[in-house]
Design a protein around this motif. Structure first.
Motif, mmCIF file in Angstrom:
data_model
loop_
_atom_site.group_PDB
_atom_site.id
_atom_site.type_symbol
_atom_site.label_atom_id
_atom_site.label_comp_id
_atom_site.label_asym_id
_atom_site.label_seq_id
_atom_site.Cartn_x
_atom_site.Cartn_y
_atom_site.Cartn_z
ATOM 1 N N THR A 8 6.135 -12.731 -47.299
ATOM 2 C CA THR A 8 6.900 -12.091 -48.373
ATOM 3 C C THR A 8 8.116 -12.926 -48.748
ATOM 4 O O THR A 8 8.421 -13.094 -49.931
ATOM 5 C CB THR A 8 7.333 -10.668 -47.946
ATOM 6 N N LYS A 9 8.789 -13.454 -47.765
ATOM 7 C CA LYS A 9 9.963 -14.298 -48.012
ATOM 8 C C LYS A 9 9.566 -15.541 -48.820
ATOM 9 O O LYS A 9 10.234 -15.913 -49.777
ATOM 10 C CB LYS A 9 10.588 -14.695 -46.675
ATOM 11 N N ILE A 10 8.458 -16.162 -48.447
ATOM 12 C CA ILE A 10 7.978 -17.353 -49.169
ATOM 13 C C ILE A 10 7.551 -16.982 -50.585
ATOM 14 O O ILE A 10 7.869 -17.684 -51.541
ATOM 15 C CB ILE A 10 6.828 -18.030 -48.389
ATOM 16 N N ILE A 11 6.847 -15.876 -50.742
ATOM 17 C CA ILE A 11 6.407 -15.424 -52.065
ATOM 18 C C ILE A 11 7.608 -15.213 -52.975
ATOM 19 O O ILE A 11 7.600 -15.625 -54.141
ATOM 20 C CB ILE A 11 5.553 -14.140 -51.954
ATOM 21 N N GLN A 12 8.645 -14.587 -52.465
ATOM 22 C CA GLN A 12 9.852 -14.350 -53.266
ATOM 23 C C GLN A 12 10.481 -15.674 -53.717
ATOM 24 O O GLN A 12 10.907 -15.800 -54.860
ATOM 25 C CB GLN A 12 10.869 -13.521 -52.474
ATOM 26 N N LYS A 13 10.511 -16.649 -52.832
ATOM 27 C CA LYS A 13 11.060 -17.956 -53.194
ATOM 28 C C LYS A 13 10.221 -18.609 -54.286
ATOM 29 O O LYS A 13 10.748 -19.175 -55.239
ATOM 30 C CB LYS A 13 11.127 -18.873 -51.970
ATOM 31 N N VAL A 14 8.906 -18.539 -54.142
ATOM 32 C CA VAL A 14 8.013 -19.145 -55.134
ATOM 33 C C VAL A 14 8.173 -18.462 -56.484
ATOM 34 O O VAL A 14 8.199 -19.113 -57.528
ATOM 35 C CB VAL A 14 6.539 -19.121 -54.656
ATOM 36 N N LEU A 15 8.298 -17.141 -56.491
ATOM 37 C CA LEU A 15 8.459 -16.407 -57.740
ATOM 38 C C LEU A 15 9.733 -16.795 -58.488
ATOM 39 O O LEU A 15 9.806 -16.690 -59.712
ATOM 40 C CB LEU A 15 8.446 -14.896 -57.476
ATOM 41 N N ASN A 16 10.725 -17.272 -57.766
ATOM 42 C CA ASN A 16 11.999 -17.651 -58.386
ATOM 43 C C ASN A 16 12.060 -19.116 -58.816
ATOM 44 O O ASN A 16 13.046 -19.532 -59.418
ATOM 45 C CB ASN A 16 13.156 -17.345 -57.436
ATOM 46 N N ILE A 17 11.042 -19.888 -58.535
ATOM 47 C CA ILE A 17 11.044 -21.310 -58.901
ATOM 48 C C ILE A 17 10.844 -21.453 -60.404
ATOM 49 O O ILE A 17 9.939 -20.861 -60.986
ATOM 50 C CB ILE A 17 9.939 -22.073 -58.137
ATOM 51 N N GLN A 18 11.688 -22.269 -61.018
ATOM 52 C CA GLN A 18 11.597 -22.533 -62.451
ATOM 53 C C GLN A 18 11.131 -23.965 -62.736
ATOM 54 O O GLN A 18 10.856 -24.308 -63.870
ATOM 55 C CB GLN A 18 12.967 -22.307 -63.111
ATOM 56 N N ASP A 19 11.043 -24.780 -61.703
ATOM 57 C CA ASP A 19 10.679 -26.194 -61.836
ATOM 58 C C ASP A 19 9.154 -26.342 -61.744
ATOM 59 O O ASP A 19 8.570 -26.145 -60.676
ATOM 60 C CB ASP A 19 11.367 -26.992 -60.732
ATOM 61 N N GLU A 20 8.519 -26.688 -62.868
ATOM 62 C CA GLU A 20 7.055 -26.778 -62.888
ATOM 63 C C GLU A 20 6.533 -27.879 -61.967
ATOM 64 O O GLU A 20 5.486 -27.739 -61.346
ATOM 65 C CB GLU A 20 6.536 -26.999 -64.308
ATOM 66 N N LYS A 21 7.286 -28.969 -61.857
ATOM 67 C CA LYS A 21 6.869 -30.060 -60.975
ATOM 68 C C LYS A 21 6.821 -29.582 -59.516
ATOM 69 O O LYS A 21 5.888 -29.895 -58.782
ATOM 70 C CB LYS A 21 7.810 -31.255 -61.118
ATOM 71 N N LEU A 22 7.804 -28.817 -59.129
ATOM 72 C CA LEU A 22 7.824 -28.268 -57.768
ATOM 73 C C LEU A 22 6.653 -27.313 -57.556
ATOM 74 O O LEU A 22 6.004 -27.331 -56.513
ATOM 75 C CB LEU A 22 9.151 -27.561 -57.496
ATOM 76 N N LEU A 23 6.348 -26.497 -58.560
ATOM 77 C CA LEU A 23 5.194 -25.600 -58.459
ATOM 78 C C LEU A 23 3.894 -26.391 -58.331
ATOM 79 O O LEU A 23 3.005 -26.004 -57.559
ATOM 80 C CB LEU A 23 5.134 -24.670 -59.674
ATOM 81 N N ASP A 24 3.791 -27.507 -59.059
ATOM 82 C CA ASP A 24 2.611 -28.366 -58.937
ATOM 83 C C ASP A 24 2.494 -28.925 -57.527
ATOM 84 O O ASP A 24 1.401 -29.009 -56.965
ATOM 85 C CB ASP A 24 2.669 -29.518 -59.948
ATOM 86 N N GLU A 25 3.625 -29.310 -56.952
ATOM 87 C CA GLU A 25 3.612 -29.845 -55.583
ATOM 88 C C GLU A 25 3.177 -28.777 -54.584
ATOM 89 O O GLU A 25 2.401 -29.052 -53.666
ATOM 90 C CB GLU A 25 4.988 -30.403 -55.216
ATOM 91 N N ILE A 26 3.673 -27.576 -54.749
ATOM 92 C CA ILE A 26 3.278 -26.470 -53.873
ATOM 93 C C ILE A 26 1.784 -26.206 -54.005
ATOM 94 O O ILE A 26 1.079 -26.034 -53.007
ATOM 95 C CB ILE A 26 4.104 -25.201 -54.184
ATOM 96 N N ASP A 27 1.294 -26.202 -55.245
ATOM 97 C CA ASP A 27 -0.129 -26.000 -55.494
ATOM 98 C C ASP A 27 -0.962 -27.079 -54.817
ATOM 99 O O ASP A 27 -1.997 -26.795 -54.206
ATOM 100 C CB ASP A 27 -0.384 -25.976 -57.002
ATOM 101 N N THR A 28 -0.492 -28.305 -54.897
ATOM 102 C CA THR A 28 -1.195 -29.425 -54.272
ATOM 103 C C THR A 28 -1.293 -29.228 -52.759
ATOM 104 O O THR A 28 -2.356 -29.406 -52.171
ATOM 105 C CB THR A 28 -0.478 -30.742 -54.596
ATOM 106 N N VAL A 29 -0.185 -28.848 -52.145
ATOM 107 C CA VAL A 29 -0.179 -28.622 -50.696
ATOM 108 C C VAL A 29 -1.102 -27.467 -50.325
ATOM 109 O O VAL A 29 -1.910 -27.572 -49.396
ATOM 110 C CB VAL A 29 1.257 -28.363 -50.185
ATOM 111 N N LEU A 30 -1.019 -26.382 -51.067
ATOM 112 C CA LEU A 30 -1.846 -25.217 -50.753
ATOM 113 C C LEU A 30 -3.333 -25.490 -50.937
ATOM 114 O O LEU A 30 -4.167 -24.892 -50.257
ATOM 115 C CB LEU A 30 -1.426 -24.022 -51.610
#
Length: 81
Positions: A8-30
């Motif tokens: 839940t803590k991680i999900i909340q952090k991800v929901l607050n991310i506004q940087d698309e590049k960072l989201l792409d990196e997270i997606d890549t890792v996952l």
């Protein structure tokens, strides 16, 4: 903190991310496509690419590609100075 709280803590952090590049990196890792190694030429390799790369090297050696011993490599490096 238990596993559900941690998620839940991680999900909340991800929901607050506004940087698309960072989201792409997270997606890549996952998705397991992150870079685990680089070729001698500096080309990045994902896990699957790295496994294929190592298998191709092993196959080349099995097919008679020239190899060098550690001592041969060491001598070549130190004699080139």
């Amino acid at each position: 903190m238990n596993i559900e709280q941690h998620k839940t803590k991680i999900i909340q952090k991800v929901l607050n991310i506004q940087d698309e590049k960072l989201l792409d990196e997270i997606d890549t890792v996952l998705n397991g496509n992150y870079i685990v190694a680089y070729t001698i030429d500096g080309k990045p390799l994902t896990k699957n690419q790295y496994v294929n790369y190592i298998e191709s090297i092993s196959e080349s050696i099995a097919n008679g590609a020239k190899t060098f011993t550690t001592e041969e490599v060491r001598n070549r490096i130190f004699s080139s100075k």
